[in-house]
Design an enzyme around this catalytic site. Structure first.
Site, PDB file in Angstrom:
ATOM      1  N   GLU A 133      51.734 -36.246  26.335  1.00  0.00           N
ATOM      2  CA  GLU A 133      50.594 -37.023  26.826  1.00  0.00           C
ATOM      3  C   GLU A 133      49.771 -37.658  25.712  1.00  0.00           C
ATOM      4  O   GLU A 133      49.432 -38.822  25.781  1.00  0.00           O
ATOM      5  CB  GLU A 133      49.695 -36.125  27.687  1.00  0.00           C
TER       6      GLU A 133
ATOM      7  N   GLU B 211      13.095 -16.713  29.817  1.00  0.00           N
ATOM      8  CA  GLU B 211      11.878 -17.225  30.411  1.00  0.00           C
ATOM      9  C   GLU B 211      11.020 -17.964  29.391  1.00  0.00           C
ATOM     10  O   GLU B 211      10.403 -18.958  29.705  1.00  0.00           O
ATOM     11  CB  GLU B 211      11.098 -16.072  31.019  1.00  0.00           C
TER      12      GLU B 211
END
Lengths: 111, 584
Positions: free
Chosen positions: B78, B318
Site C-alpha cells: 500500500e 480536576e
C-alpha cells in the site's frame, strides 16, 4: 541463463520509417517451466504475425536475475511488459488468450 | 555442553515441545500471548482501516531488529518505502538507519489494475522471488506482508490467487520466518477475502470504536493454536513511543504484601494508625464532601513521599498542576521544588479526553516510564462520568491491582456529593481499598467544622476516635474531638461557646441540687413534726387506756370484796374465809 535476445529485427533493418512504431517487449519468466515455454512460444507467434520486423523481444529468467523482479515490479509470472511504445503495458499469464494479448498490446481496439 | 543441548532438545521434542514464541517487544502483547507470536509461523492481523495494523506490524519488525537482533522484511502493498519512512519518522522510528544497518528491508509491491491485463494462466512466483531475495539478503527472521489482500484488487483470477496464497504461507513456514500478514476486516468475516482460512495459527483482531464520542482502539486474540491467551478485548494506545496494550485481567491477586510503613505526612494521622502510617503498596481512599480537605491530605502524602526521596506521580483530573501547587502553598506545603527536581510529576488532564480504558493505558504507561512509589489520583470520582458504575469499578480494580503489583502506595480522593450518605462513595470502591479516611463537615450554628474518621485500615491497629480536621497555615492538624453533653460533635468556635454554656449549665445544676436538698430538709422536718404529733396522740391514747384498765381492776377488787362481805353475812364456810383459816 543470460537474457535471451531471440530476435532483434529493429537493429537488423535500420533505419525504419518514422511513421511505423517500434515495439520493445520484455517477457519475464521464472525458470523454463512448461508455462514459461508456452508463453515464449505464444508471444513469438503473435509478434511474427502482427509485428514482423517492428519489435524487439527480451526474455528474462527471474531466477537468473532476481534483482529485476523488484525493479520491474513483477509479481506474477509470466509477465509481458511493453516498454515501447508508451504507455507501459503489462500482461500477465501464459499469453494463450490471444485476443487479450492483442488488446493488451493495442494491436486491437478495446471494446 | 553442545551435546547436552542436543539431548535436551531431543527430550523436549519427544515430549512434543511446547510452541516456541517470538517476543514482539510491543508493550503488553507479549504478556497477552504468553510470550509473543508463534515462532516460524504466520500470524494474521486483521482490522478495519486506520486501526493500527501497519504500525503494529512495523513495530514488531523494528523491535525485532533493534532489540532482539532479528532482521526483518517489510513487504508493503500500500505505501511505498518513502511514505513508510516518513510516516514512521513521526513515531520516532528511523527506518532509514535500520535499513542502512542491514537489519530491515522495505520492499514496495506496486499493483495497479489499470496497468495489468490478464491473458492466460500465471502464478505469483515473481512475488516469491522478491520476498525470498529480501529475506536472504539480510537473513531475516521476521516478515510482514502489509496488506497482501491488495493482490485481490489487482488481479481478477481469485482461484489462482487463493492457491498461490496458500502456497505462500506454506513457503513462509518452510522458510522458518515468523510472519505477520495484515488484512482488512470484512463485513461478516474476519477478513474481506477470507485469509483466515490459510493463516490458522494465530489471528489477532484490531478494532477502533467510537463510544460516546470517545474512540478507543482495542485488540483481541481471536485464536492462538497451541497456546493459551487472554480472550478479552484489550485497549491499546498509539503514541510517540509506539503501541501499548494493557493485559488487565491476566493479573491475579498474587502481589507481595509489604510490611513496610510509609508516613501519611500528617503526624497525628500516623499516630492514629499505630504511629507508622499506611502500608507500602496499599491503597488509600480519602472520601468526603466538597471542600473537606481531600486534596490537602493528598498533598501531605505527596510531600512526605518526595521528602523520603521517593518519586510521586500525581494524576489530577480536576485542577491544573500550577493550581494545585498554588493552593497547597496556602497551607504551607510547597510542592514546587519537588516538581522542579523531577521527583514529583503532575499529569493533569480532564477525564473526558478519552475513555476509561485509555486512561488505564495512559496511567500504565506513565507508571512504567516514571516508576513512582506513590501515586495520587485526585479525584477518582471524575471517572464516573465515563462509564457505568460497573465499568468504572472494574477499571479501578485493575488500576489498584496494577499499583499493588508494582508496590506503589496509591491515594485516591473521592468526592461525595452533598445529600448522599457520607460513607457512600460514588464509584463503590471502598471495598477495594485498604485504608479509608472519611472527611465530613458538621454545621454548628454559624460555622462548619471538618472531621476525620479512619473508617478502616486493614492489617493494623487503628484509632476508632474521630478527630477534628483543621487546615492551618502549617498544613493539616488533627485535634481531639469535643463531644458535647447532648452527644453532638463540636469543634472550632462553637466548641468554646459550648464549653462556656456547659459551665453555666453545671452551675445551674448545682443550684438545683441545693434547692432540692433544702426541699428535702423541709420535707423531713414536716415528716418529723407529723411523727411527733402522732406520737403525742398515741401517748394520750395510751394514758387513757391505762386509766381504763386501772378502773376496771379496782372495780373487780371491789366486787370480790363485796362478795366476801355477803358470804360472811350469810355465815358461809366457803370462800375466802376458809383460806384465811388455813394453818400458816
Amino acid at each position: 541463463m543470460a537474457p535471451r535476445r531471440t530476435v532483434n529485427p529493429a537493429k537488423a533493418k535500420r533505419p525504419k520509417p518514422a511513421d511505423v512504431e517500434q515495439y520493445a517487449l520484455r517477457l519475464y519468466v521464472a525458470g523454463m517451466t512448461p508455462r514459461s515455454t508456452r508463453a515464449i512460444a505464444n508471444i513469438k507467434e503473435i509478434c511474427e504475425e502482427h509485428l514482423k520486423g517492428l519489435y524487439s523481444l527480451q526474455v528474462i529468467d527471474l531466477y537468473r536475475q532476481p534483482v529485476l523482479a523488484d525493479g520491474e515490479q513483477i509479481i506474477a509470472v509470466p509477465t509481458l511488459i511493453r516498454k515501447l511504445p508508451m504507455p507501459l503495458r503489462r500482461l500477465i499469464g501464459d499469453l494463450s488468450d490471444r485476443q487479450q494479448v492483442l488488446i493488451g498490446l493495442d494491436l486491437k481496439p478495446r471494446q | 555442553m553442545r551435546r547436552n543441548d542436543i539431548r535436551k532438545t531431543a527430550r523436549r521434542s519427544r515430549r512434543s515441545a511446547p510452541l516456541r514464541k517470538v517476543p514482539t517487544g510491543i508493550r503488553g502483547l507479549d504478556e497477552l500471548t504468553g510470550g509473543g507470536l508463534p515462532q516460524g509461523r504466520p500470524t494474521l492481523l486483521c482490522g478495519s482501516a486506520g486501526c493500527g495494523k501497519t504500525l503494529m506490524s512495523m513495530e514488531f519488525l523494528v523491535r525485532g531488529a533493534v532489540d532482539a537482533g532479528e532482521p526483518g522484511v517489510f513487504m508493503s502493498f500500500e505505501e511505498n518505502t518513502g511514505e513508510l519512512t516518513t510516516n514512521f519518522a513521526s513515531l520516532g522510528y528511523d527506518l532509514k538507519a535500520i535499513v542502512a544497518q542491514k537489519k530491515l528491508v522495505l520492499s514496495f509491491v506496486h499493483i495497479d489494475r489499470s496497468e495489468i491485463a490478464e491473458a492466460g494462466e500465471y502464478d505469483l512466483e515473481g512475488l516469491f522471488i522478491r520476498l525470498g531475495r529480501a529475506i536472504d539478503s539480510i537473513g531475516a527472521k521476521r516478515v510482514v506482508l502489509d496488506t497482501i489482500e491488495a493482490l485481490f484488487s489487482g488481479m481478477s483470477n481469485t482461484a489462482i490467487l487463493r492457491s498461490e496464497l496458500r502456497r505462500l504461507f506454506r513457503w513462509l513456514k518452510a522458510k522458518g520466518v515468523t510472519a505477520i500478514i495484515t488484512a482488512e476486516r470484512g463485513d461478516n468475516t474476519l477478513t474481506r477475502f477470507g485469509l483466515e482460512e490459510y493463516v490458522a495459527d494465530c489471528v489477532i483482531l484490531l478494532d477502533h470504536r467510537v463510544e460516546g464520542q470517545m474512540a478507543t482502539r482495542r485488540l483481541r486474540i481471536v485464536k492462538y493454536r497451541g497456546s493459551t491467551h487472554g480472550t478479552s478485548e484489550y485497549p491499546f494506545l498509539i503514541d510517540a513511543g509506539g503501541i501499548s496494550i494493557l493485559p488487565i485481567t491476566s493479573m491475579g491477586l498474587e502481589c507481595e504484601a509489604s510490611t513496610e510503613r510509609v508516613s501519611s505526612g500528617v503526624p497525628r494521622l500516623d499516630v492514629m494508625m499505630g504511629g507508622k502510617g499506611y502500608y507500602r503498596g496499599s491503597s488509600v481512599l480519602v472520601s468526603g464532601t466538597a471542600g473537606t480537605g481531600k486534596t490537602s491530605l493528598a498533598a501531605h502524602f505527596a510531600h512526605a513521599a518526595v521528602a523520603r526521596h521517593e518519586r510521586c506521580l500525581w494524576l489530577a483530573f480536576e485542577e491544573s498542576s500550577s493550581q494545585i501547587i498554588r493552593n497547597m502553598r496556602s497551607i504551607g506545603i510547597d510542592l514546587g521544588p519537588a516538581v522542579r527536581r523531577g521527583t514529583l510529576r503532575f499529569h493533569a488532564v480532564r477525564p473526558t479526553i478519552c475513555g476509561l480504558e485509555m486512561h488505564l493505558v495512559t496511567i500504565h504507561k506513565l507508571v512504567s516510564q516514571f516508576k513512582p512509589r506513590v501515586v495520587i489520583i485526585d479525584p477518582v470520582t471524575n471517572f464516573a462520568a465515563l462509564g457505568s458504575e460497573g465499568e468504572v469499578k472494574a477499571m479501578l480494580t485493575r488500576l489498584i491491582d496494577f499499583f499493588k503489583t508494582q508496590q506503589i502506595t496509591a491515594l485516591f480522593t473521592s468526592l461525595t456529593l452533598g445529600g448522599t450518605p457520607v460513607d457512600a462513595t460514588d464509584v463503590g470502591v471502598s471495598s477495594l481499598m485498604d485504608s479509608w479516611l472519611l472527611l465530613w463537615d458538621v454545621l454548628n450554628g454559624a460555622e462548619h467544622n471538618r472531621f476525620l474518621q479512619l473508617v478502616k485500615s486493614r492489617g493494623m491497629a487503628h484509632s476508632n476516635q474521630l478527630r477534628e480536621f483543621l487546615l492551618t497555615d502549617d498544613g493539616v492538624e488533627l485535634r481531639d474531638v469535643y463531644v458535647g453533653p447532648s452527644g453532638l460533635l463540636l469543634g472550632g468556635g462553637s466548641r468554646e461557646a459550648l464549653e462556656a454554656l456547659e459551665k453555666a449549665q453545671t452551675l445551674l445544676r448545682g443550684q438545683e441540687t441545693e434547692r432540692k436538698g433544702r426541699e428535702l430538709g423541709r420535707k423531713r422536718r414536716a415528716m418529723e413534726a407529723q411523727i411527733a404529733s402522732l406520737h403525742a396522740e398515741f401517748e394520750v391514747e395510751q394514758a387513757k387506756a391505762a386509766r381504763a384498765i386501772g378502773q376496771a381492776q379496782t372495780r373487780a377488787g371491789v366486787l370480790a370484796g363485796d362478795r366476801v362481805q355477803m358470804a360472811r353475812q350469810r355465815q358461809s364456810d366457803a370462800g375466802p374465809s376458809g383460806t384465811r383459816r388455813r394453818p400458816k
